[in-house]
Design a protein around this motif. Structure first.
Motif, PDB file in Angstrom:
ATOM      1  N   UNK A 176       0.877  -1.172   0.000  1.00 48.57           N
ATOM      2  CA  UNK A 176       0.000   0.000   0.000  1.00 48.57           C
ATOM      3  C   UNK A 176       0.910   1.216   0.000  1.00 48.57           C
ATOM      4  N   UNK A 177       0.533   2.202  -0.770  1.00 49.62           N
ATOM      5  CA  UNK A 177       1.406   3.378  -0.874  1.00 49.62           C
ATOM      6  C   UNK A 177       0.936   4.435   0.105  1.00 49.62           C
ATOM      7  N   UNK A 178       1.825   4.848   1.039  1.00 47.60           N
ATOM      8  CA  UNK A 178       1.422   5.893   1.990  1.00 47.60           C
ATOM      9  C   UNK A 178       1.141   7.205   1.263  1.00 47.60           C
ATOM     10  N   UNK A 179       0.303   8.029   1.877  1.00 48.16           N
ATOM     11  CA  UNK A 179      -0.102   9.294   1.258  1.00 48.16           C
ATOM     12  C   UNK A 179       1.113  10.169   0.958  1.00 48.16           C
ATOM     13  N   UNK A 180       2.091  10.146   1.874  1.00 44.58           N
ATOM     14  CA  UNK A 180       3.276  11.004   1.681  1.00 44.58           C
ATOM     15  C   UNK A 180       4.031  10.597   0.415  1.00 44.58           C
ATOM     16  N   UNK A 184       2.109  11.602  -2.746  1.00 50.25           N
ATOM     17  CA  UNK A 184       2.251  13.040  -3.048  1.00 50.25           C
ATOM     18  C   UNK A 184       3.574  13.296  -3.771  1.00 50.25           C
ATOM     19  N   UNK A 185       4.608  12.630  -3.327  1.00 42.89           N
ATOM     20  CA  UNK A 185       5.935  12.829  -3.941  1.00 42.89           C
ATOM     21  C   UNK A 185       6.005  12.240  -5.345  1.00 42.89           C
ATOM     22  N   UNK A 186       5.178  11.215  -5.584  1.00 41.35           N
ATOM     23  CA  UNK A 186       5.261  10.555  -6.892  1.00 41.35           C
ATOM     24  C   UNK A 186       4.894  11.516  -8.015  1.00 41.35           C
ATOM     25  N   UNK A 187       4.182  12.609  -7.629  1.00 39.91           N
ATOM     26  CA  UNK A 187       3.802  13.606  -8.640  1.00 39.91           C
ATOM     27  C   UNK A 187       4.919  14.622  -8.862  1.00 39.91           C
ATOM     28  N   UNK A 188       5.993  14.546  -8.024  1.00 42.37           N
ATOM     29  CA  UNK A 188       7.099  15.514  -8.152  1.00 42.37           C
ATOM     30  C   UNK A 188       8.439  14.778  -8.184  1.00 42.37           C
ATOM     31  N   UNK A 189       8.679  14.035  -9.232  1.00 40.00           N
ATOM     32  CA  UNK A 189       9.924  13.248  -9.284  1.00 40.00           C
ATOM     33  C   UNK A 189      11.172  14.113  -9.170  1.00 40.00           C
ATOM     34  N   UNK A 215       7.107   3.817 -11.127  1.00 34.62           N
ATOM     35  CA  UNK A 215       7.957   2.745 -10.572  1.00 34.62           C
ATOM     36  C   UNK A 215       9.353   3.282 -10.279  1.00 34.62           C
ATOM     37  N   UNK A 216       9.856   4.161 -11.131  1.00 36.45           N
ATOM     38  CA  UNK A 216      11.185   4.775 -10.876  1.00 36.45           C
ATOM     39  C   UNK A 216      11.125   5.626  -9.614  1.00 36.45           C
ATOM     40  N   UNK A 217      10.045   6.386  -9.472  1.00 38.48           N
ATOM     41  CA  UNK A 217       9.911   7.258  -8.310  1.00 38.48           C
ATOM     42  C   UNK A 217       9.833   6.438  -7.035  1.00 38.48           C
ATOM     43  N   UNK A 218       8.985   5.417  -7.026  1.00 38.69           N
ATOM     44  CA  UNK A 218       8.842   4.621  -5.795  1.00 38.69           C
ATOM     45  C   UNK A 218      10.107   3.815  -5.504  1.00 38.69           C
ATOM     46  N   UNK A 219      10.775   3.384  -6.552  1.00 39.92           N
ATOM     47  CA  UNK A 219      12.038   2.678  -6.361  1.00 39.92           C
ATOM     48  C   UNK A 219      13.049   3.586  -5.671  1.00 39.92           C
ATOM     49  N   UNK A 220      13.116   4.835  -6.114  1.00 40.48           N
ATOM     50  CA  UNK A 220      14.065   5.786  -5.523  1.00 40.48           C
ATOM     51  C   UNK A 220      13.672   6.117  -4.082  1.00 40.48           C
ATOM     52  N   UNK A 221      12.392   6.264  -3.836  1.00 44.15           N
ATOM     53  CA  UNK A 221      11.917   6.537  -2.480  1.00 44.15           C
ATOM     54  C   UNK A 221      12.288   5.391  -1.547  1.00 44.15           C
ATOM     55  N   UNK A 266      11.738  16.341  -7.132  1.00 46.03           N
ATOM     56  CA  UNK A 266      12.096  16.493  -5.718  1.00 46.03           C
ATOM     57  C   UNK A 266      13.074  15.394  -5.285  1.00 46.03           C
ATOM     58  N   UNK A 267      13.110  14.316  -6.040  1.00 44.92           N
ATOM     59  CA  UNK A 267      14.018  13.204  -5.734  1.00 44.92           C
ATOM     60  C   UNK A 267      15.224  13.202  -6.671  1.00 44.92           C
ATOM     61  N   UNK A 268      15.334  14.260  -7.462  1.00 43.28           N
ATOM     62  CA  UNK A 268      16.459  14.322  -8.396  1.00 43.28           C
ATOM     63  C   UNK A 268      16.223  13.535  -9.661  1.00 43.28           C
ATOM     64  N   UNK A 269      14.974  13.159  -9.904  1.00 41.24           N
ATOM     65  CA  UNK A 269      14.641  12.411 -11.123  1.00 41.24           C
ATOM     66  C   UNK A 269      14.060  13.376 -12.154  1.00 41.24           C
ATOM     67  N   UNK A 270      14.181  13.014 -13.440  1.00 39.03           N
ATOM     68  CA  UNK A 270      13.622  13.911 -14.462  1.00 39.03           C
ATOM     69  C   UNK A 270      12.103  13.999 -14.329  1.00 39.03           C
ATOM     70  N   UNK A 271      11.573  15.174 -14.658  1.00 42.21           N
ATOM     71  CA  UNK A 271      10.120  15.339 -14.698  1.00 42.21           C
ATOM     72  C   UNK A 271       9.554  14.302 -15.646  1.00 42.21           C
ATOM     73  N   UNK A 272       8.412  13.730 -15.273  1.00 37.85           N
ATOM     74  CA  UNK A 272       7.794  12.733 -16.139  1.00 37.85           C
ATOM     75  C   UNK A 272       8.330  11.328 -15.910  1.00 37.85           C
ATOM     76  N   UNK A 273       9.198  11.149 -14.918  1.00 36.88           N
ATOM     77  CA  UNK A 273       9.704   9.797 -14.614  1.00 36.88           C
ATOM     78  C   UNK A 273       8.540   8.900 -14.228  1.00 36.88           C
ATOM     79  N   UNK A 274       8.691   7.624 -14.536  1.00 35.27           N
ATOM     80  CA  UNK A 274       7.603   6.669 -14.261  1.00 35.27           C
ATOM     81  C   UNK A 274       7.399   6.526 -12.764  1.00 35.27           C
TER      82      UNK A 274
END
Lengths: 224, 91
Positions: free
Chosen positions: B14-18, B21-26, B38-44, B28-36
Protein backbone atom coordinates in the motif's frame (compact mmCIF):
# COMPACT_ATOMS: atom_id res chain seq x y z
CA UNK A 1 36.80 16.53 11.75
CA UNK A 2 35.43 13.89 14.14
CA UNK A 3 32.06 12.53 13.06
CA UNK A 4 28.89 14.15 14.39
CA UNK A 5 27.86 11.15 16.48
CA UNK A 6 31.19 11.46 18.27
CA UNK A 7 30.80 15.21 18.65
CA UNK A 8 27.28 14.79 20.05
CA UNK A 9 28.32 12.39 22.80
CA UNK A 10 31.90 13.28 23.69
CA UNK A 11 33.44 16.29 25.38
CA UNK A 12 36.38 16.12 22.99
CA UNK A 13 36.58 16.82 19.28
CA UNK A 14 39.18 16.27 16.56
CA UNK A 15 40.16 19.48 14.77
CA UNK A 16 42.25 20.65 11.87
CA UNK A 17 43.50 24.13 12.74
CA UNK A 18 43.50 27.01 10.27
CA UNK A 19 46.87 28.75 10.37
CA UNK A 20 47.37 32.32 9.22
CA UNK A 21 51.05 31.85 8.35
CA UNK A 22 51.76 28.20 7.58
CA UNK A 23 55.34 27.11 6.99
CA UNK A 24 56.35 25.67 3.61
CA UNK A 25 56.22 22.19 5.13
CA UNK A 26 52.73 22.80 6.58
CA UNK A 27 51.48 24.13 3.24
CA UNK A 28 52.24 20.77 1.65
CA UNK A 29 49.51 19.24 3.81
CA UNK A 30 47.01 22.08 3.75
CA UNK A 31 43.93 23.45 1.99
CA UNK A 32 43.83 27.19 1.47
CA UNK A 33 40.68 28.81 2.85
CA UNK A 34 39.77 32.51 2.99
CA UNK A 35 40.71 32.47 6.69
CA UNK A 36 44.08 30.77 6.22
CA UNK A 37 45.47 27.28 5.62
CA UNK A 38 43.66 24.27 7.10
CA UNK A 39 46.69 22.10 7.93
CA UNK A 40 45.79 18.42 8.15
CA UNK A 41 49.29 17.70 9.50
CA UNK A 42 48.38 19.58 12.67
CA UNK A 43 45.35 17.45 13.56
CA UNK A 44 44.60 17.96 17.27
CA UNK A 45 42.11 16.92 19.91
CA UNK A 46 40.46 19.60 21.97
CA UNK A 47 37.66 20.18 24.38
CA UNK A 48 34.56 21.30 22.40
CA UNK A 49 34.09 24.94 21.42
CA UNK A 50 33.76 27.34 24.34
CA UNK A 51 34.47 24.63 26.92
CA UNK A 52 37.60 25.73 28.77
CA UNK A 53 40.35 25.08 28.01
CA UNK A 54 39.24 24.60 24.41
CA UNK A 55 41.37 25.44 21.41
CA UNK A 56 38.14 26.53 19.74
CA UNK A 57 36.13 29.67 20.25
CA UNK A 58 32.80 30.78 18.88
CA UNK A 59 31.26 29.64 15.60
CA UNK A 60 32.40 31.55 12.52
CA UNK A 61 30.87 29.81 9.51
CA UNK A 62 30.07 26.45 7.94
CA UNK A 63 32.73 25.06 5.68
CA UNK A 64 31.44 24.66 2.11
CA UNK A 65 31.01 21.22 0.59
CA UNK A 66 33.84 21.92 -1.85
CA UNK A 67 36.18 23.02 0.93
CA UNK A 68 35.29 19.98 3.03
CA UNK A 69 36.16 17.64 0.15
CA UNK A 70 39.61 19.21 -0.10
CA UNK A 71 40.25 19.09 3.64
CA UNK A 72 39.04 15.49 3.91
CA UNK A 73 41.28 14.47 1.02
CA UNK A 74 44.24 16.16 2.74
CA UNK A 75 43.56 14.23 5.94
CA UNK A 76 43.13 10.97 4.02
CA UNK A 77 46.45 11.48 2.27
CA UNK A 78 48.28 12.65 5.38
CA UNK A 79 47.19 9.54 7.29
CA UNK A 80 48.11 7.39 4.25
CA UNK A 81 44.74 5.66 4.35
CA UNK A 82 44.48 4.93 0.62
CA UNK A 83 47.73 2.98 0.64
CA UNK A 84 46.77 0.97 3.70
CA UNK A 85 43.15 0.21 2.81
CA UNK A 86 43.47 -0.82 -0.83
CA UNK A 87 42.92 -4.49 -1.61
CA UNK A 88 46.58 -5.31 -1.15
CA UNK A 89 47.76 -2.93 1.59
CA UNK A 90 51.12 -1.32 1.01
CA UNK A 91 53.54 -0.06 3.60
CA UNK A 92 54.63 3.50 2.86
CA UNK A 93 58.37 3.80 2.30
CA UNK A 94 60.70 5.05 4.99
CA UNK A 95 62.39 8.44 4.68
CA UNK A 96 66.12 8.61 5.21
CA UNK A 97 67.18 11.37 7.54
CA UNK A 98 70.41 12.18 9.29
CA UNK A 99 68.72 12.63 12.68
CA UNK A 100 66.60 10.19 14.59
CA UNK A 101 62.90 10.99 14.20
CA UNK A 102 59.65 9.42 15.41
CA UNK A 103 58.61 6.98 12.71
CA UNK A 104 55.22 6.13 11.31
CA UNK A 105 53.73 2.91 12.68
CA UNK A 106 56.16 2.75 15.59
CA UNK A 107 55.42 2.92 19.29
CA UNK A 108 57.03 5.32 21.73
CA UNK A 109 56.65 6.20 25.36
CA UNK A 110 54.89 9.52 25.62
CA UNK A 111 53.26 11.84 28.14
CA UNK A 112 52.13 10.58 31.52
CA UNK A 113 48.42 10.18 31.98
CA UNK A 114 47.20 9.54 35.52
CA UNK A 115 50.84 9.17 36.65
CA UNK A 116 51.42 6.38 34.16
CA UNK A 117 53.76 6.71 31.18
CA UNK A 118 51.63 5.94 28.16
CA UNK A 119 52.48 4.37 24.83
CA UNK A 120 51.76 6.23 21.62
CA UNK A 121 51.63 5.06 18.02
CA UNK A 122 52.81 7.56 15.41
CA UNK A 123 50.29 7.84 12.57
CA UNK A 124 51.71 10.86 10.72
CA UNK A 125 53.80 10.04 7.63
CA UNK A 126 57.59 9.94 7.75
CA UNK A 127 57.74 12.64 5.06
CA UNK A 128 56.34 14.92 7.79
CA UNK A 129 57.93 13.32 10.84
CA UNK A 130 61.47 13.61 9.51
CA UNK A 131 61.19 17.37 9.03
CA UNK A 132 58.69 18.62 11.58
CA UNK A 133 58.97 19.19 15.31
CA UNK A 134 55.50 17.69 15.81
CA UNK A 135 53.97 14.32 14.97
CA UNK A 136 50.42 12.97 15.11
CA UNK A 137 50.10 10.02 17.46
CA UNK A 138 47.41 8.09 19.28
CA UNK A 139 47.53 6.43 22.66
CA UNK A 140 47.01 2.76 23.29
CA UNK A 141 45.31 1.16 26.24
CA UNK A 142 45.05 -2.18 27.97
CA UNK A 143 41.80 -1.12 29.65
CA UNK A 144 38.91 -2.64 27.72
CA UNK A 145 37.08 -0.44 25.24
CA UNK A 146 34.20 -1.26 22.89
CA UNK A 147 34.88 -3.86 20.19
CA UNK A 148 34.52 -1.48 17.26
CA UNK A 149 36.77 -0.14 14.50
CA UNK A 150 37.46 3.06 16.46
CA UNK A 151 39.28 1.01 19.13
CA UNK A 152 41.06 -1.66 17.09
CA UNK A 153 42.69 -4.57 18.87
CA UNK A 154 46.38 -4.72 18.01
CA UNK A 155 49.44 -6.66 19.17
CA UNK A 156 47.65 -10.00 19.12
CA UNK A 157 44.64 -8.57 20.88
CA UNK A 158 46.51 -7.45 23.97
CA UNK A 159 46.03 -3.75 23.45
CA UNK A 160 43.54 -1.37 21.84
CA UNK A 161 44.37 1.81 19.98
CA UNK A 162 42.26 4.91 20.65
CA UNK A 163 41.82 6.25 17.12
CA UNK A 164 39.64 9.20 18.17
CA UNK A 165 42.42 10.46 20.45
CA UNK A 166 44.91 10.96 17.58
CA UNK A 167 46.50 14.36 18.10
CA UNK A 168 49.62 16.40 17.45
CA UNK A 169 52.40 16.08 19.97
CA UNK A 170 55.75 17.85 20.08
CA UNK A 171 58.60 15.52 19.21
CA UNK A 172 59.97 16.29 22.65
CA UNK A 173 56.87 14.74 24.23
CA UNK A 174 57.87 11.31 22.91
CA UNK A 175 60.89 9.31 24.03
CA UNK A 176 62.60 8.90 20.68
CA UNK A 177 65.68 6.78 21.08
CA UNK A 178 67.71 4.28 19.07
CA UNK A 179 68.01 2.08 22.18
CA UNK A 180 65.33 -0.58 21.85
CA UNK A 181 65.62 -1.23 25.56
CA UNK A 182 64.20 2.27 26.12
CA UNK A 183 61.29 1.67 23.76
CA UNK A 184 58.06 -0.18 24.43
CA UNK A 185 58.07 -3.87 23.58
CA UNK A 186 57.10 -4.35 20.82
CA UNK A 187 58.28 -1.07 19.36
CA UNK A 188 56.70 -1.58 15.94
CA UNK A 189 53.34 -2.62 14.59
CA UNK A 190 52.73 -5.41 12.11
CA UNK A 191 50.96 -4.50 8.87
CA UNK A 192 47.62 -5.96 9.98
CA UNK A 193 47.63 -3.65 13.01
CA UNK A 194 48.45 -0.62 10.85
CA UNK A 195 45.54 -1.52 8.56
CA UNK A 196 43.20 -1.90 11.56
CA UNK A 197 44.21 1.54 12.80
CA UNK A 198 43.65 3.02 9.34
CA UNK A 199 40.17 1.49 9.36
CA UNK A 200 39.50 3.04 12.75
CA UNK A 201 40.59 6.47 11.55
CA UNK A 202 38.17 6.22 8.62
CA UNK A 203 35.31 5.63 11.07
CA UNK A 204 36.31 8.37 13.49
CA UNK A 205 36.59 11.04 10.77
CA UNK A 206 33.94 9.58 8.40
CA UNK A 207 36.44 9.48 5.55
CA UNK A 208 34.55 6.85 3.51
CA UNK A 209 33.70 9.33 0.74
CA UNK A 210 37.28 10.61 0.71
CA UNK A 211 38.51 7.05 0.20
CA UNK A 212 35.94 6.47 -2.54
CA UNK A 213 37.31 9.53 -4.33
CA UNK A 214 40.69 7.80 -4.26
CA UNK A 215 39.17 4.60 -5.66
CA UNK A 216 39.07 2.66 -2.38
CA UNK A 217 35.66 1.54 -1.17
CA UNK A 218 35.24 1.16 2.59
CA UNK A 219 31.63 0.86 3.62
CA UNK A 220 30.61 2.69 6.79
CA UNK A 221 30.53 0.21 9.64
CA UNK A 222 27.26 -1.69 9.73
CA UNK A 223 25.86 -0.34 6.48
CA UNK A 224 24.75 -2.24 3.41
CA UNK B 1 9.23 -17.07 -4.42
CA UNK B 2 11.48 -20.14 -4.46
CA UNK B 3 12.30 -22.61 -1.68
CA UNK B 4 14.44 -21.41 1.23
CA UNK B 5 12.58 -18.10 1.65
CA UNK B 6 14.56 -16.02 -0.84
CA UNK B 7 13.57 -12.34 -0.78
CA UNK B 8 11.28 -11.41 -3.72
CA UNK B 9 12.22 -8.47 -5.94
CA UNK B 10 8.65 -7.31 -6.25
CA UNK B 11 6.00 -7.17 -3.55
CA UNK B 12 2.54 -5.55 -3.53
CA UNK B 13 2.45 -2.69 -1.02
CA UNK B 14 0.00 0.00 0.00
CA UNK B 15 1.41 3.38 -0.87
CA UNK B 16 1.42 5.89 1.99
CA UNK B 17 -0.10 9.29 1.26
CA UNK B 18 3.28 11.00 1.68
CA UNK B 19 4.84 8.80 -0.98
CA UNK B 20 1.91 9.23 -3.31
CA UNK B 21 2.25 13.04 -3.05
CA UNK B 22 5.93 12.83 -3.94
CA UNK B 23 5.26 10.55 -6.89
CA UNK B 24 3.80 13.61 -8.64
CA UNK B 25 7.10 15.51 -8.15
CA UNK B 26 9.92 13.25 -9.28
CA UNK B 27 12.24 16.25 -9.54
CA UNK B 28 12.10 16.49 -5.72
CA UNK B 29 14.02 13.20 -5.73
CA UNK B 30 16.46 14.32 -8.40
CA UNK B 31 14.64 12.41 -11.12
CA UNK B 32 13.62 13.91 -14.46
CA UNK B 33 10.12 15.34 -14.70
CA UNK B 34 7.79 12.73 -16.14
CA UNK B 35 9.70 9.80 -14.61
CA UNK B 36 7.60 6.67 -14.26
CA UNK B 37 5.89 5.89 -10.98
CA UNK B 38 7.96 2.75 -10.57
CA UNK B 39 11.19 4.77 -10.88
CA UNK B 40 9.91 7.26 -8.31
CA UNK B 41 8.84 4.62 -5.80
CA UNK B 42 12.04 2.68 -6.36
CA UNK B 43 14.06 5.79 -5.52
CA UNK B 44 11.92 6.54 -2.48
CA UNK B 45 12.36 3.02 -1.20
CA UNK B 46 16.12 3.13 -1.78
CA UNK B 47 16.43 6.41 0.09
CA UNK B 48 14.32 5.11 2.96
CA UNK B 49 16.49 2.00 3.26
CA UNK B 50 19.66 4.11 3.30
CA UNK B 51 18.19 6.47 5.92
CA UNK B 52 17.06 3.68 8.22
CA UNK B 53 20.48 2.03 7.98
CA UNK B 54 22.19 5.34 8.74
CA UNK B 55 19.89 5.95 11.71
CA UNK B 56 20.66 2.51 13.10
CA UNK B 57 24.38 3.11 12.67
CA UNK B 58 24.14 6.49 14.36
CA UNK B 59 22.21 5.05 17.31
CA UNK B 60 24.79 2.29 17.73
CA UNK B 61 27.73 4.67 17.52
CA UNK B 62 26.24 7.16 19.93
CA UNK B 63 25.73 4.45 22.52
CA UNK B 64 29.38 3.41 22.20
CA UNK B 65 30.64 6.97 22.30
CA UNK B 66 28.45 7.79 25.32
CA UNK B 67 30.19 4.99 27.19
CA UNK B 68 33.59 6.32 26.14
CA UNK B 69 32.62 9.77 27.43
CA UNK B 70 32.26 8.27 30.93
CA UNK B 71 35.63 6.46 30.71
CA UNK B 72 37.89 7.85 33.50
CA UNK B 73 41.04 7.06 31.53
CA UNK B 74 39.72 9.09 28.58
CA UNK B 75 38.81 11.99 30.86
CA UNK B 76 42.36 12.06 32.23
CA UNK B 77 43.85 11.66 28.75
CA UNK B 78 42.00 14.54 27.08
CA UNK B 79 43.32 17.05 29.60
CA UNK B 80 46.91 16.01 28.88
CA UNK B 81 46.40 15.61 25.12
CA UNK B 82 44.68 18.99 24.75
CA UNK B 83 47.51 20.67 26.64
CA UNK B 84 50.07 18.89 24.47
CA UNK B 85 48.08 19.90 21.38
CA UNK B 86 48.27 23.56 22.34
CA UNK B 87 52.03 23.27 22.78
CA UNK B 88 52.28 21.51 19.42
CA UNK B 89 50.38 24.32 17.72
CA UNK B 90 52.60 26.93 19.34
CA UNK B 91 55.83 25.20 18.40
Amino acid sequence: MTNDDWNAELSQVGLIPILANPSTLEQAYATLLPEGAAVAAKLVVSKPPLQKPSLVGSFKRDITATELVLVEDDLRDFLQLTTLLQTTPKVPSKVAHAELYPQWGEIYYGPKIDEEIKRFIVVSPDSWNALSNTVVAMRTTTKKKARVHEFPFIQNGRVQACCGDASSLRRAALKVTARLADRPDPAMLVLADKVAIARGLVEVYDLHDALARAGVIVKPDGTL
Amino acid sequence: MGKGGAVADRVPVSIPAEARALSKRPEALGLPRGSSQSKVYNELLRRAAVQVTQDERSKRRRAIYAEYEKDPERQAAITILASEALQALQS
